[in-house]
Motif scaffolding. Structure first.
Motif, PDB file in Angstrom:
ATOM      1  N   UNK A   1       0.861  -1.183   0.000  1.00  0.00           N
ATOM      2  CA  UNK A   1       0.000   0.000   0.000  1.00  0.00           C
ATOM      3  C   UNK A   1       0.897   1.232   0.000  1.00  0.00           C
ATOM      4  N   UNK A   2       0.360   2.347  -0.483  1.00  0.00           N
ATOM      5  CA  UNK A   2       1.177   3.537  -0.716  1.00  0.00           C
ATOM      6  C   UNK A   2       0.516   4.786  -0.140  1.00  0.00           C
ATOM      7  N   UNK A   3       1.340   5.666   0.419  1.00  0.00           N
ATOM      8  CA  UNK A   3       0.888   6.987   0.849  1.00  0.00           C
ATOM      9  C   UNK A   3       1.777   8.025   0.181  1.00  0.00           C
ATOM     10  N   UNK A   4       1.191   8.888  -0.642  1.00  0.00           N
ATOM     11  CA  UNK A   4       1.929   9.962  -1.303  1.00  0.00           C
ATOM     12  C   UNK A   4       1.955  11.187  -0.393  1.00  0.00           C
ATOM     13  N   UNK A   5       3.115  11.851  -0.322  1.00  0.00           N
ATOM     14  CA  UNK A   5       3.231  13.003   0.586  1.00  0.00           C
ATOM     15  C   UNK A   5       2.777  14.318  -0.052  1.00  0.00           C
ATOM     16  N   UNK A   6       2.061  14.236  -1.168  1.00  0.00           N
ATOM     17  CA  UNK A   6       1.539  15.451  -1.794  1.00  0.00           C
ATOM     18  C   UNK A   6       2.452  16.001  -2.869  1.00  0.00           C
ATOM     19  N   UNK A   7       2.014  17.113  -3.474  1.00  0.00           N
ATOM     20  CA  UNK A   7       2.708  17.728  -4.610  1.00  0.00           C
ATOM     21  C   UNK A   7       2.791  16.779  -5.802  1.00  0.00           C
ATOM     22  N   UNK A   8       1.609  16.401  -6.293  1.00  0.00           N
ATOM     23  CA  UNK A   8       1.553  15.653  -7.549  1.00  0.00           C
ATOM     24  C   UNK A   8       1.499  16.607  -8.736  1.00  0.00           C
ATOM     25  N   UNK A   9       1.270  17.895  -8.488  1.00  0.00           N
ATOM     26  CA  UNK A   9       1.068  18.888  -9.542  1.00  0.00           C
ATOM     27  C   UNK A   9       2.346  19.651  -9.872  1.00  0.00           C
ATOM     28  N   UNK A  10       2.337  20.286 -11.075  1.00  0.00           N
ATOM     29  CA  UNK A  10       3.345  21.269 -11.474  1.00  0.00           C
ATOM     30  C   UNK A  10       4.723  20.653 -11.734  1.00  0.00           C
ATOM     31  N   UNK A  11       5.547  21.431 -12.427  1.00  0.00           N
ATOM     32  CA  UNK A  11       6.956  21.170 -12.717  1.00  0.00           C
ATOM     33  C   UNK A  11       7.197  20.076 -13.747  1.00  0.00           C
ATOM     34  N   UNK A  12       6.547  18.954 -13.625  1.00  0.00           N
ATOM     35  CA  UNK A  12       6.791  17.836 -14.525  1.00  0.00           C
ATOM     36  C   UNK A  12       5.928  17.886 -15.782  1.00  0.00           C
TER      37      UNK A  12
ATOM     38  N   UNK B   1      -2.724  13.403 -12.394  1.00  0.00           N
ATOM     39  CA  UNK B   1      -3.908  13.849 -11.662  1.00  0.00           C
ATOM     40  C   UNK B   1      -5.090  12.924 -11.946  1.00  0.00           C
ATOM     41  N   UNK B   2      -5.254  12.535 -13.212  1.00  0.00           N
ATOM     42  CA  UNK B   2      -6.347  11.620 -13.567  1.00  0.00           C
ATOM     43  C   UNK B   2      -6.186  10.289 -12.839  1.00  0.00           C
ATOM     44  N   UNK B   3      -4.956   9.776 -12.768  1.00  0.00           N
ATOM     45  CA  UNK B   3      -4.712   8.516 -12.064  1.00  0.00           C
ATOM     46  C   UNK B   3      -5.052   8.663 -10.583  1.00  0.00           C
ATOM     47  N   UNK B   4      -4.612   9.749  -9.976  1.00  0.00           N
ATOM     48  CA  UNK B   4      -4.851   9.952  -8.550  1.00  0.00           C
ATOM     49  C   UNK B   4      -6.335  10.084  -8.243  1.00  0.00           C
ATOM     50  N   UNK B   5      -7.061  10.787  -9.086  1.00  0.00           N
ATOM     51  CA  UNK B   5      -8.487  10.948  -8.851  1.00  0.00           C
ATOM     52  C   UNK B   5      -9.223   9.615  -8.922  1.00  0.00           C
ATOM     53  N   UNK B   6      -8.717   8.689  -9.708  1.00  0.00           N
ATOM     54  CA  UNK B   6      -9.346   7.373  -9.838  1.00  0.00           C
ATOM     55  C   UNK B   6      -8.915   6.395  -8.744  1.00  0.00           C
ATOM     56  N   UNK B   7      -7.747   6.610  -8.159  1.00  0.00           N
ATOM     57  CA  UNK B   7      -7.154   5.595  -7.293  1.00  0.00           C
ATOM     58  C   UNK B   7      -6.932   5.993  -5.838  1.00  0.00           C
ATOM     59  N   UNK B   8      -6.896   7.292  -5.549  1.00  0.00           N
ATOM     60  CA  UNK B   8      -6.631   7.752  -4.186  1.00  0.00           C
ATOM     61  C   UNK B   8      -7.923   7.771  -3.380  1.00  0.00           C
ATOM     62  N   UNK B   9      -7.950   6.998  -2.289  1.00  0.00           N
ATOM     63  CA  UNK B   9      -9.121   6.969  -1.410  1.00  0.00           C
ATOM     64  C   UNK B   9      -8.671   6.890   0.042  1.00  0.00           C
ATOM     65  N   UNK B  10      -9.433   7.512   0.922  1.00  0.00           N
ATOM     66  CA  UNK B  10      -9.163   7.425   2.353  1.00  0.00           C
ATOM     67  C   UNK B  10      -9.239   5.968   2.795  1.00  0.00           C
ATOM     68  N   UNK B  11      -8.169   5.480   3.411  1.00  0.00           N
ATOM     69  CA  UNK B  11      -8.127   4.105   3.873  1.00  0.00           C
ATOM     70  C   UNK B  11      -7.871   3.077   2.791  1.00  0.00           C
ATOM     71  N   UNK B  12      -7.632   3.517   1.555  1.00  0.00           N
ATOM     72  CA  UNK B  12      -7.447   2.599   0.437  1.00  0.00           C
ATOM     73  C   UNK B  12      -6.004   2.162   0.244  1.00  0.00           C
ATOM     74  N   UNK B  13      -5.780   1.390  -0.811  1.00  0.00           N
ATOM     75  CA  UNK B  13      -4.438   0.922  -1.155  1.00  0.00           C
ATOM     76  C   UNK B  13      -3.517   2.093  -1.473  1.00  0.00           C
ATOM     77  N   UNK B  14      -4.076   3.133  -2.097  1.00  0.00           N
ATOM     78  CA  UNK B  14      -3.327   4.345  -2.430  1.00  0.00           C
ATOM     79  C   UNK B  14      -3.960   5.518  -1.688  1.00  0.00           C
TER      80      UNK B  14
END
Length: 216
Positions: A31-42, A49-62
């Motif tokens: 399971x994974x926890x991202x520390x934020x800042x998925x936006x900008x620079x790259x 962002x589309x991937x995160x919106x589909x996969x990031x959930x409270x208590x989920x795998x991501x």
């Protein structure tokens, strides 16, 4: 099964997908926890962002905490669905593993967040100043408000000397996870592609094993 806390991605979708898939081949139940800042620079903000919106959930795998780039985007985001995604991000995620308490946040955890009983303020209790500190602060002082807890964060790219405490930098630490004992910085400067030491990092908190995108 391991819990992997992952550093700042900054719109590097391909790097993220390759990195997580390599980890998942080693650990099918990761399971994974991202520390934020998925936006900008790259180059691939739309895809990430589309991937995160589909996969990031409270208590989920991501899962993911609020970064300063998401926090800033709230002020002028016109798309309702993207705005909902940003505003639903927590400022911190707590994990208790092997009897040890871990608090994942983007930048810093101000002492004022900690209540007398050792619990942390809920979202509705966090002041604007505290929220700003949690996504923007670059202080490197020790975290002592909860003696037995470890704070894991990003925000300070370790490809730069000023992301280290005075006198604590050496070239072999550049672009590496910076472990200060009770706080650990895992932003290894992925978005600074002009620097050879830039990479994506993850910390598996069950055994504190470090993973780097260029070494898997």
């Amino acid at each position: 099964m391991g819990t992997y806390v992952v550093g700042d991605l900054h719109a590097h979708y391909d790097v993220w997908i390759d990195f997580k898939e390599k980890i998942e081949r080693l650990d099918e139940e990761a399971s994974f926890i991202l520390v934020g800042d998925i936006l900008d620079r790259g180059p691939q903000e739309k895809e990430l962002l589309a991937w995160c919106r589909l996969n990031i959930f409270s208590g989920g795998k991501y899962q993911m905490v609020m970064g300063n780039h998401e926090y800033e985007r709230i002020a002028f985001e016109q798309n309702t669905n993207r705005l909902r995604f940003y505003t639903n991000l927590p400022f911190y995620i707590e994990k208790k593993i092997n009897g040890r308490r871990f608090i994942i946040v983007h930048a810093s955890l101000p002492d004022s967040i900690v209540k007398e009983d050792g619990s942390l303020k809920e979202l509705r209790e966090i002041t604007p100043h505290e929220a700003f500190d949690m996504v923007w602060s670059r202080n490197l002082k020790a975290f002592t408000a909860i003696p037995d807890a470890v704070v894991i964060h990003g925000h300070n790219p370790t490809v730069f000397e000023d992301s280290f405490r005075i006198g604590d930098f050496s070239e072999d630490k550049r672009g590496r996870i910076y472990n200060l004992g009770n706080r650990i910085n895992i932003d290894c400067g992925l978005s600074y592609e002009n620097l050879s030491e830039h990479r994506l990092a993850a910390l598996r908190i069950e055994d504190m094993k470090v993973f780097y995108s260029d070494e898997l």
